[in-house]
Design a protein around this motif. Structure first.
Motif, mmCIF file in Angstrom:
data_model
loop_
_atom_site.group_PDB
_atom_site.id
_atom_site.type_symbol
_atom_site.label_atom_id
_atom_site.label_comp_id
_atom_site.label_asym_id
_atom_site.label_seq_id
_atom_site.Cartn_x
_atom_site.Cartn_y
_atom_site.Cartn_z
ATOM 1 N N GLY A 447 0.816 -1.209 0.000
ATOM 2 C CA GLY A 447 0.000 0.000 0.000
ATOM 3 C C GLY A 447 0.850 1.258 0.000
ATOM 4 N N THR A 448 2.134 1.114 0.312
ATOM 5 C CA THR A 448 3.059 2.240 0.198
ATOM 6 C C THR A 448 3.077 2.698 -1.263
ATOM 7 O OG1 THR A 448 4.392 1.204 1.913
ATOM 8 C CG2 THR A 448 5.473 2.910 0.611
ATOM 9 N N THR A 449 3.155 4.001 -1.469
ATOM 10 C CA THR A 449 3.183 4.455 -2.864
ATOM 11 C C THR A 449 4.607 4.370 -3.402
ATOM 12 O OG1 THR A 449 3.605 6.746 -2.285
ATOM 13 C CG2 THR A 449 1.279 6.078 -2.532
ATOM 14 N N LEU A 450 4.692 4.354 -4.708
ATOM 15 C CA LEU A 450 5.976 4.321 -5.385
ATOM 16 C C LEU A 450 6.808 5.529 -4.961
ATOM 17 C CD1 LEU A 450 7.367 2.561 -7.437
ATOM 18 C CD2 LEU A 450 6.081 3.704 -9.248
ATOM 19 N N ARG A 451 6.130 6.675 -4.835
ATOM 20 C CA ARG A 451 6.841 7.904 -4.461
ATOM 21 C C ARG A 451 7.462 7.762 -3.070
ATOM 22 N NH1 ARG A 451 5.887 12.815 -6.592
ATOM 23 N NH2 ARG A 451 3.817 12.245 -7.355
ATOM 24 N N ALA A 452 6.665 7.249 -2.122
ATOM 25 C CA ALA A 452 7.161 7.111 -0.751
ATOM 26 C C ALA A 452 8.336 6.127 -0.713
ATOM 27 C CB ALA A 452 6.030 6.636 0.157
ATOM 28 N N ALA A 457 14.589 5.750 -0.402
ATOM 29 C CA ALA A 457 15.897 5.464 -1.004
ATOM 30 C C ALA A 457 16.602 6.741 -1.433
ATOM 31 C CB ALA A 457 15.723 4.530 -2.204
ATOM 32 N N GLY A 458 16.199 7.839 -0.845
ATOM 33 C CA GLY A 458 16.880 9.099 -1.125
ATOM 34 C C GLY A 458 16.434 9.757 -2.417
ATOM 35 N N GLY A 459 15.383 9.227 -3.027
ATOM 36 C CA GLY A 459 14.842 9.842 -4.228
ATOM 37 C C GLY A 459 15.636 9.486 -5.475
ATOM 38 N N ALA A 460 15.063 9.891 -6.593
ATOM 39 C CA ALA A 460 15.702 9.592 -7.877
ATOM 40 C C ALA A 460 16.850 10.553 -8.127
ATOM 41 C CB ALA A 460 14.677 9.693 -8.993
ATOM 42 N N ALA A 472 11.977 -7.721 -15.994
ATOM 43 C CA ALA A 472 11.870 -7.812 -17.448
ATOM 44 C C ALA A 472 10.521 -8.385 -17.857
ATOM 45 C CB ALA A 472 12.996 -8.677 -18.004
ATOM 46 N N ALA A 473 9.909 -9.165 -16.961
ATOM 47 C CA ALA A 473 8.583 -9.712 -17.242
ATOM 48 C C ALA A 473 7.489 -8.734 -16.820
ATOM 49 C CB ALA A 473 8.401 -11.049 -16.522
ATOM 50 N N GLY A 474 7.881 -7.575 -16.269
ATOM 51 C CA GLY A 474 6.914 -6.559 -15.850
ATOM 52 C C GLY A 474 6.770 -5.488 -16.902
ATOM 53 N N SER A 475 6.543 -4.233 -16.469
ATOM 54 C CA SER A 475 6.389 -3.177 -17.463
ATOM 55 C C SER A 475 7.001 -1.866 -16.996
ATOM 56 C CB SER A 475 4.916 -2.937 -17.808
ATOM 57 O OG SER A 475 4.064 -3.595 -16.953
ATOM 58 N N PHE A 476 7.256 -1.000 -17.981
ATOM 59 C CA PHE A 476 7.690 0.360 -17.686
ATOM 60 C C PHE A 476 6.468 1.197 -17.337
ATOM 61 C CE2 PHE A 476 11.111 -1.070 -20.526
ATOM 62 C CZ PHE A 476 12.223 -0.630 -19.832
ATOM 63 N N VAL A 477 6.613 2.072 -16.332
ATOM 64 C CA VAL A 477 5.584 3.077 -16.075
ATOM 65 C C VAL A 477 6.276 4.436 -16.115
ATOM 66 C CG1 VAL A 477 4.126 1.556 -14.686
ATOM 67 C CG2 VAL A 477 5.902 2.928 -13.567
ATOM 68 N N GLY A 478 5.494 5.463 -16.367
ATOM 69 C CA GLY A 478 6.049 6.811 -16.433
ATOM 70 C C GLY A 478 6.002 7.478 -15.074
ATOM 71 N N PRO A 479 6.542 8.712 -14.980
ATOM 72 C CA PRO A 479 6.542 9.422 -13.705
ATOM 73 C C PRO A 479 5.127 9.700 -13.190
ATOM 74 C CG PRO A 479 7.630 10.717 -15.445
ATOM 75 C CD PRO A 479 7.240 9.426 -16.049
ATOM 76 N N ASP A 480 4.135 9.643 -14.062
ATOM 77 C CA ASP A 480 2.749 9.862 -13.609
ATOM 78 C C ASP A 480 2.252 8.718 -12.734
ATOM 79 O OD1 ASP A 480 2.980 8.195 -15.825
ATOM 80 O OD2 ASP A 480 0.899 8.541 -16.441
ATOM 81 N N ALA A 481 3.007 7.651 -12.641
ATOM 82 C CA ALA A 481 2.565 6.512 -11.823
ATOM 83 C C ALA A 481 3.114 6.591 -10.402
ATOM 84 C CB ALA A 481 2.995 5.203 -12.477
ATOM 85 N N LEU A 482 3.770 7.697 -10.052
ATOM 86 C CA LEU A 482 4.423 7.751 -8.737
ATOM 87 C C LEU A 482 3.458 7.618 -7.577
ATOM 88 C CD1 LEU A 482 7.203 10.422 -9.312
ATOM 89 C CD2 LEU A 482 7.507 8.037 -8.637
ATOM 90 N N ASP A 483 2.192 7.933 -7.806
ATOM 91 C CA ASP A 483 1.244 7.816 -6.693
ATOM 92 C C ASP A 483 0.546 6.472 -6.660
ATOM 93 O OD1 ASP A 483 1.698 10.301 -5.405
ATOM 94 O OD2 ASP A 483 0.828 11.241 -7.188
ATOM 95 N N LEU A 484 0.996 5.567 -7.506
ATOM 96 C CA LEU A 484 0.440 4.213 -7.502
ATOM 97 C C LEU A 484 0.735 3.555 -6.150
ATOM 98 C CD1 LEU A 484 -0.797 1.898 -9.286
ATOM 99 C CD2 LEU A 484 1.555 1.223 -9.790
#
Ligand SMILES: Cc1cc2nc3c(=O)[nH]c(=O)nc-3n(C[C@H](O)[C@H](O)[C@H](O)COP(=O)(O)O)c2cc1C
Ligand code: SF4
Ligand code: SF4
Ligand code: SF4
Ligand code: FES
Ligand code: FES
Lengths: 594, 318
Positions: A447-452, A457-460, A472-484
């Motif tokens: 439930g933690t968000t990607l952003r948190a 980890a000190g941020g990007a 590699a079996a997953g997918s790329f997401v864009g920065p708009d997914a940070l609140d996922l």
């Protein structure tokens, strides 16, 4: 079975390597040098001899590791010893990337040029060694937090992992040096209060049974014995623990299913961790090997298995030796063996080393690999809980899944289910790598968000261009997914997946063209080759990308068709997901920007 | 044995509970394309050309091996099924030489509108593929479509192996191993697209465990395995399948009673097969029945009168 062998003898060193792995031969029928009087009267080689086929991969691996390659004489001797047809054994040997059936240098460096390492120096290292035959490219080595990584196979000496590494270090290692490097802390998370699975990692001495017990080790096992098998399974069900290996199947349901079938039953810990970007299981095995053994004993007793295997990838020499030492100590202290801690119950654990095949992490391929066959997945149904290893009911669990068990036993399933969300209970390990300030393994409640998570980890490092979720079996997401929110259900509804917990961050310096192409290469290299959709589809996908990168328009409809047949008609999960990341990169426009 | 009832394309059919979806389809007179399936072999479900859609299943399922279960609702011609079959056939047609595959295969290529042009020109050039190492491959340019093209293996008098025609259906391996011959002379080696049928260390057949039963030839659907006589005649442009007669007889060598089908062209035996539906051997033979027919058509030196005789004689003498 009437087998034909060749008139080639193994060298004394080859003979010793094989005998050390599978035991000395009983008679000349199995390749002994001295003929005894009995040998002339008694023919051997029936069922009992053939029942040793499961020793084929350990025997091949032993020759590879002692001699540096598998010669016709060595292969023939192995085949006599185990009564395996030589053509079959050759088929098995040539399935694995770490085994060679051609003579080659005694030391070989496998330099990672996979998605985390390629832009961090991996590609440059390979270019520096371009004219050498003892340096070859490698898929992800499970060291992405310390990129770039290399794995050194050394004939006659233990294998080495170098990470982070450099040209000079690899050169020295190929000449026999054993570099001593200070390794970065794999679990840099500063707030350890919420840690359940990582609790001991980096804190408790992984080489000492005493230290393990002083930190509460084996109290969960003792409690589980008091509770009894049915109650343990009930708690695991109540916890709603779901598998951390990628498929997210409820663990309690799996255990219950296997326990219902007639025995013998087997337990397998899947430690083949080869999904690019994943390194959490390595960190767990290196940091808490006793915890994994305790978890396996609890699971084994709960499902009524007497024997368990840990299938650990061949590129993890440190994890393997720590596990081996932990098993030895537990056997000596009576935590493993014919009478587990005075309970009268039997449970033993055996390590099997993979030999360089991502596909062997797929559970049914793993069965075939242990049984001494090519690591080709089996069609399901039947499911492993009905017919798994040696055709018997089998539970396969990921390392991280298993390490959740002691906490569930001690604290109860309900308490576990309070953490996280309703459908994604407990905590989850994430493997952060790429452009983040402090890469490593992080443990957070579901439930933690990607952003948190990234903030921990000190941020990007500079602006995020894309994040690879799930490997590699997953997918790329864009920065708009940070609140996922990182849960099974939220990622599913966003059309992505948590997979094995990979969070790899890319910024504008990334060559997405190269990265995406590397993912396509990976699937082509790792396809077992059994079914047409994946065997040829992964080639056609790579060619289609290459065409595009050489200037042609991307043929989207062909890419979609290739993806559709792989997802729909392949036998196993490798084919099903082989186009997911590539398509997500196209959808996000990552290939155009460069 | 109880019956189960399933629905195929809207029609309901009752089959025994050990039947597969393919059996049920065949009962309805709706045969499905198959490449790796054969009645006398254990299903390996590898080619995936027989896939069908089963309601409730996330992915398509192979009809050749999946058991029919009570209440199953099956579609054999939905858009998903058609696309997957087309792609499987396209993948094979673009990477393998199917020119000598069975007529059925060619009819499916038409039926599913296979278009190999979209993968680019096919690579030919015939370098051996046996030394390829798992986990490594040459990076493609994308300008051509990779194929399994490679030199023909002609290493004995009786049959040839032209793996440029091999679709890796595993049938020969099964026939050589547990399903018939129990000789285990050949196996799948390598991995991924570089997987191939091989003896140990790719030794030539005379050095391998092969006993020349020819059962692998009997099951091969693509012409990758061929009688040496057929191969030589094809090379010379003399192979005339339309003109051949097939005569069924009983093998005269021993008392087992294997049935033989003698394929005869120009009054010469050019190959021998065995009927699959025969209860004695289910299509399998031994070296004598398969290849030991010279005595009925001695091709002595002075008998070599027609071109076919010359070719046959050359094939026999290695
Ligand atoms: C190609 C492929 C590779 C896999 N590799 C791994 C692996 O390395 N480790 C793992 O735990 N699961 C892996 N899996 C998933 C396993 O098949 C299986 O679902 C898992 O081990 C079950 O354990 P869990 O329920 O505890 O997650 C892989 C699956 C596929 C299709
Ligand atoms: S999908 Fe790929 S890896 Fe899986 S069985 Fe088929 S060829 Fe092998
Ligand atoms: S001829 Fe018979 S023994 Fe030889 S490879 Fe073929 S099936 Fe095996
Ligand atoms: S040689 Fe023939 S039978 Fe054997 S795998 Fe290839 S196509 Fe199938
Ligand atoms: S170790 Fe190189 S990408 Fe993971
Ligand atoms: S015929 Fe069914 S998968 Fe090949």
């Amino acid at each position: 079975m009437d087998l034909k062998f060749h008139d080639v003898e193994p060298t004394p060193a080859e003979r010793t390597a094989v005998d050390d792995a599978v035991g000395a031969p009983d008679s000349t029928w199995e390749g002994a040098e001295e003929r005894s009087a009995d040998d002339l009267r008694i023919a051997r080689g029936g069922h009992a001899a053939r029942a040793q086929r499961h020793l084929l991969l350990p025997a091949l691996a032993a020759v590879q590791s002692e001699i540096g390659w598998i010669s016709p004489g060595a292969l023939d001797y192995i085949c006599r010893r185990l009564q395996v047809p030589p053509a079959d054994a050759y088929g098995v040997a040539t399935f694995y990337a770490l085994l060679s059936v051609e003579e080659r240098p005694g030391c070989v460096a496998h330099v990672c040029d996979d998605i985390a390492c390629r832009d961090s120096g991996g590609t440059a290292i390979l270019e520096a060694f371009a004219d050498r035959d003892d340096v070859v490219p490698s898929p992800c080595l499970g060291q992405c937090d310390r990129a770039p990584a290399a794995f050194i196979q050394r004939a006659g000496s233990p294998d080495l992992t170098l990470a982070p590494t450099a040209v000079s270090e690899i050169t020295a290692a190929l000449e026999g040096a054993v570099p001593e490097a200070e390794l970065p802390n794999p679990t840099p998370q500063s707030d350890r209060s919420g840690m359940r699975v990582l609790e001991r990692v980096g804190v408790v001495d992984p080489s000492s049974l005493e230290a393990f017990q002083a930190s509460g080790g084996f109290s969960a096992l003792e409690k589980s014995v008091e509770m009894g098998a049915a109650a343990v399974i009930a708690e695991v069900k109540a916890s709603n623990l779901r598998g951390r290996g990628g498929a997210a199947f409820p663990t309690g349901v799996k255990w219950e299913g296997a326990a219902r079938e007639d025995g013998p039953r087997y337990l397998i810990c899947n430690a083949d961790e080869s999904e690019p970007g994943t390194f959490k299981d390595r960190v767990l095995m290196e940091g808490d090997p006793f915890g994994l053994i305790e978890s396996m004993v609890i699971a084994g007793l709960a499902i009524g298995a007497e024997h368990g295997y840990i299938y650990v990838r061949g590129e993890y020499p440190v994890a393997t030796s720590r596990l081996r030492s932990a098993i030895d100590q537990c056997e000596a202290a009576g935590w493993l063996g014919n009478d587990v801690n005075g309970t009268g119950r039997r449970f033993s654990v055996e390590i099997r080393r993979g030999q360089g095949a991502y596909i062997c992490g797929e559970e049914t391929a793993l069965f075939n690999s242990i049984e001494g066959y090519r690591g080709e997945p089996r069609q399901k149904p039947p499911f492993p809980t009905q017919s798994g290893l040696f055709g018997k009911p089998t539970v396969v669990n990921n390392v991280e899944t298993l390490l959740n068990i002691p906490g569930i036993v001690l604290g109860g399933g309900e308490a576990f289910a309070e953490i996280g969300t309703k459908d994604s209970t407990g905590t989850r390990l994430f493997c952060l790598s790429g452009s983040v300030a402090v890469p490593g393994v992080y443990e957070v409640p579901f439930g933690t968000t990607l952003r948190a998570l990234l903030d921990m980890a000190g941020g990007a490092i500079s602006d995020i261009k894309a994040i690879l979720l799930g490997g590699a079996a997953g997918s790329f997401v864009g920065p708009d997914a940070l609140d996922l929110a990182l849960t099974f259900e939220d990622t599913r509804s966003a059309g992505v997946s948590l997979g094995s917990g990979v969070v790899m961050v890319f910024n504008e310096t990334t060559s997405f063209v190269g990265t995406t192409r590397r993912i396509a290469e990976f699937f082509r290299d790792e396809s077992c080759g059994q079914c047409v959709p994946c065997r040829v589809g992964t080639v056609r996908q790579e060619e289609l990308l290459a065409r595009h990168l050489n200037g042609a328009d991307l043929d989207r409809s062909l890419l979609d068709d290739i993806a559709a047949v792989m997802a729909d008609a392949s036998i196993c999960g490798l084919g099903h997901t082989a186009a997911t990341a590539v398509r997500s990169a196209v959808d996000l426009g990552l290939l155009e920007a460069t | 044995m109880s019956d189960v009832t399933i629905t195929v394309d809207g029609r309901s059919v009752a089959v025994s509970d050990d039947a597969t979806i393919l059996d049920a389809c065949r009962d309805l007179g709706q045969d499905q394309p198959t490449l790796c399936y054969l009645e006398n072999l254990t299903p390996v479900n590898a080619c995936r050309v027989c896939v069908v859609e089963v309601e409730g299943s996330r992915t398509l399922v192979p009809s050749c091996s999946r058991s029919a279960e009570e209440g199953m609702v099956v579609k054999t011609d939905s858009p998903r099924v058609r696309l997957s079959r087309k792609m499987v056939l396209e993948f094979l047609a673009s990477s393998v030489d199917l020119s000598q595959s069975t007529e059925e295969v060619h009819s499916w290529l038409d039926q599913y509108e296979v278009d190999v042009a979209r993968y680019g020109p096919q690579v030919t050039g015939a370098a051996p593929r046996d030394g390829r190492h798992a986990g490594h491959h040459a990076i493609p340019t994308g300008l051509t479509a990779e194929t399994v093209d490679q030199p023909v293996k002609v290493d004995n008098e009786l049959y040839i192996r032209d793996y440029a025609k091999c679709i890796l259906c595993y049938k020969c391996v099964e026939a050589c191993g547990e399903d018939a011959q129990n000789t285990f002379a050949i196996a799948v080696a390598g991995r991924g697209f570089d997987a191939r049928i091989s003896t140990e260390f790719d030794v030539a057949l005379p050095g391998s465990a092969c006993v020349y039963c020819g059962n692998c030839i009997g099951v091969c659907p693509t012409g990758a395995l061929q009688f040496r006589s057929e191969y030589e005649l094809r090379q010379e442009g003399l192979w005339e399948e339309d003109e051949q007669t097939v005569t069924r007889t009983v093998c005269s060598y021993c008392g087992v009673g294997c049935n033989l089908e003698l394929h005869v062209q120009d009054n010469r035996i050019v190959k021998v097969t065995s009927p699959m539906d025969h209860s004695v051997t289910n299509g399998h033979l031994c070296i004598k029945g398969r290849f030991g027919y010279d005595y009925v058509q001695e091709l002595g030196d002075d008998l070599a009168s027609t071109p076919i005789d010359i070719v046959l004689k050359r094939a026999r003498s290695g």
